[in-house]
Write a protein that holds these residues in place. Structure first.
Motif, PDB file in Angstrom:
ATOM      1  N   THR A 290       0.849  -1.190   0.000  1.00 14.78           N
ATOM      2  CA  THR A 290       0.000   0.000   0.000  1.00 14.78           C
ATOM      3  C   THR A 290       0.888   1.244   0.000  1.00 14.78           C
ATOM      4  O   THR A 290       2.046   1.186   0.412  1.00 14.78           O
ATOM      5  N   ASP A 291       0.316   2.338  -0.437  1.00 12.37           N
ATOM      6  CA  ASP A 291       1.007   3.621  -0.353  1.00 12.37           C
ATOM      7  C   ASP A 291      -0.047   4.625   0.104  1.00 12.37           C
ATOM      8  O   ASP A 291      -0.909   5.042  -0.678  1.00 12.37           O
ATOM      9  N   LEU A 328       0.642  -2.225  -6.447  1.00  8.08           N
ATOM     10  CA  LEU A 328       0.657  -1.158  -5.447  1.00  8.08           C
ATOM     11  C   LEU A 328      -0.747  -0.557  -5.347  1.00  8.08           C
ATOM     12  O   LEU A 328      -1.353  -0.216  -6.372  1.00  8.08           O
ATOM     13  N   ARG A 330      -2.623   2.602  -3.956  1.00  2.84           N
ATOM     14  CA  ARG A 330      -2.293   3.937  -3.450  1.00  2.84           C
ATOM     15  C   ARG A 330      -3.573   4.706  -3.112  1.00  2.84           C
ATOM     16  O   ARG A 330      -4.544   4.668  -3.871  1.00  2.84           O
ATOM     17  N   GLU A 332      -4.991   8.598  -2.095  1.00  4.45           N
ATOM     18  CA  GLU A 332      -4.569  10.008  -2.112  1.00  4.45           C
ATOM     19  C   GLU A 332      -5.772  10.884  -1.833  1.00  4.45           C
ATOM     20  O   GLU A 332      -6.906  10.508  -2.131  1.00  4.45           O
TER      21      GLU A 332
END
Ligand code: ADP
Length: 427
Positions: A290-291, A328, A330, A332
């Motif tokens: 994860t990001d 990944l 992500r 935001e």
């Protein structure tokens, strides 16, 4: 300029023809418009009557679809053969036919005269065609005076005939398109009903299989059977996911009412979903990470539905990425929105398929070397889930390099479509 009776008549004809051209798109019905055309034809050619005949595929005959108002009902019953009739001659030749006053008697198809209590002396018939395809004929009968029909009359009738052909063709096309749309809507409804019923009916026996298998697992029976039990549980769980997908494919119009809105911690949803796929990822030797930002990501919505959308994206990313790859997820924050991206460095999606992959049952042909047992529903379900929230979903992908599936969810109650579309990547 001197106004002669001829120039006056020609001006009148021009004005009337222009008017009819304008009315092509405004007349309430095709019948009304054709009536205006035949009335105008009689007036401008100085005839007793005018009519329009259309070629009927089933009978191979010409049938009247417009004529003098007072003869309307009688006319609709009459058919004119293509052979041995003036209308038929114009239709077959694709050129105007003029019958002069002195020729009338022997040449016209007398059944029509008998049916209509009419006597034809002179007649002008011009063919109707649309893009070179013969459609029918327009006629004017019994011109006043002894000289009969002139080249000027031919031009008037040909112009009116072109209007008629246009109007008829457009109406036929429109009717055909409406029927096709209706058939498609019916088919779509049947398909949705079938999916919903099948998914519902299959869930019960599947629940039994899953229930008994997990019961046996819990009993800690002979380890040599555990492997088989695991396979049963895993297969059943996958089948349950597929059935959930099938049941979730519901129309965007009917579902919003069922949306349970709360504040959803999207960052936590991402962590949980990713956690749930770690075993699969490890088995495939794919790094799944994860990001996330340091500040919380919150959106108003239905957590269950957001989970379904994200799970489908992550499942696909793992399925279409080779061992050694990276996936990944992500999260935001954007002004007013939360953005979630599932990025992989897998096989990617050919450009021509990208516009279609969110459609139901769509699968990329080149991927049909079945990588996983999907049905082409996962992305359409994800799309419905995101759209229900007033969000948007899209993909950016390069074949052979990887894909980036992104969805955005409004932080608060749904906003306008125009605002949403600004986040779409430029195509
Ligand atoms: P399915 O359940 O068959 O995977 P989806 O609707 O989830 O159906 O996906 C449709 C198709 O889009 C897939 O069959 C696959 O060809 C393609 N696809 C989806 N996600 C990816 C991805 N991350 N990488 C490459 N292709 C993908």
């Amino acid at each position: 300029m001197e106004i002669t009776p001829e120039s006056d008549q020609s001006n009148r004809a021009h004005v009337r023809l222009l008017q009819l051209g304008r009315e092509l798109n405004t007349a309430p019905t095709l019948d009304d418009y054709l009536q205006m055309l035949v009335d105008c034809a009689s007036e401008l050619t100085g005839s007793d009557a005018s009519s329009i005949l259309l070629y009927e595929q089933e009978t191979g005959l010409l049938k009247f679809i417009a004529g003098p108002h007072y003869q309307r009902d009688r006319l609709r019953r009459v058919r004119v053969p293509v052979e041995h009739s003036v209308a038929g001659e114009a239709f077959q030749k694709g050129a105007p036919v003029i019958i002069r006053p002195e020729e009338g008697e022997g040449r016209v198809f007398s059944t029509v005269d008998r049916e209509l209590f009419f006597r034809t002396h002179s007649l002008l018939a011009v063919p109707l065609a649309f893009r070179g395809e013969p459609m029918g004929v327009m006629e004017a009968v019994n011109k006043a005076g002894a000289e009969g029909y002139t080249q000027n009359d031919v031009e008037i009738l040909e112009t009116l005939g072109a209007f008629a052909a246009n109007a008829i063709f457009n109406t036929l096309l429109f009717d055909e398109a409406s029927t096709i749309f209706q058939d498609l809507a019916d088919l779509e409804q049947k398909k949705s009903d079938f999916i919903a019923i099948a998914a519902h009916e299959l869930r019960t026996p599947l629940g039994l299989v899953l229930g008994h298998a997990t019961y046996l697992q819990d009993l800690q029976i002979d380890p040599k059977y555990q492997r088989h039990l695991e396979a049963i549980v895993k297969g059943s769980m996958r089948m349950k996911e597929l059935l959930d997908d099938m049941a979730s494919v519901e129309s965007e119009e009917s579902a919003p009412a069922r949306l349970k809105r709360h504040t959803v911690a999207v960052d936590e949803v991402i962590s949980e979903v990713v956690q749930g796929f770690q075993v699969d990822a490890r088995q495939k030797r794919i790094i799944l990470r994860t990001d996330l930002p340091s500040t919380p990501l919150a959106a108003e919505g239905d957590a269950e539905k957001i989970v379904i959308a994200l799970e489908n994206l992550v499942r696909n990313a793992l399925a279409f990425t080779d061992p050694g790859g990276l996936v990944l997820v992500r999260g935001e924050k954007l002004p007013g929105y939360v953005k979630v991206s599932v990025i992989d460095n897998g096989i990617g999606i050919p450009a021509r398929d990208q516009a279609h992959i969110f459609e139901r049952f769509y699968q990329v042909e080149a991927h049909n070397v079945r990588r996983h047992g999907g049905m082409g529903l996962g992305l359409s379900v994800a799309r419905v889930m995101v759209k229900l929230h007033g969000g948007d979903i899209w993909v950016e992908s390069v074949e052979g390099k990887g894909s980036n599936f992104t969805f955005i969810l409004p932080e608060r109650a749904p906003q306008g479509a125009a605002e949403r579309s600004i986040f779409q990547p430029r195509g």
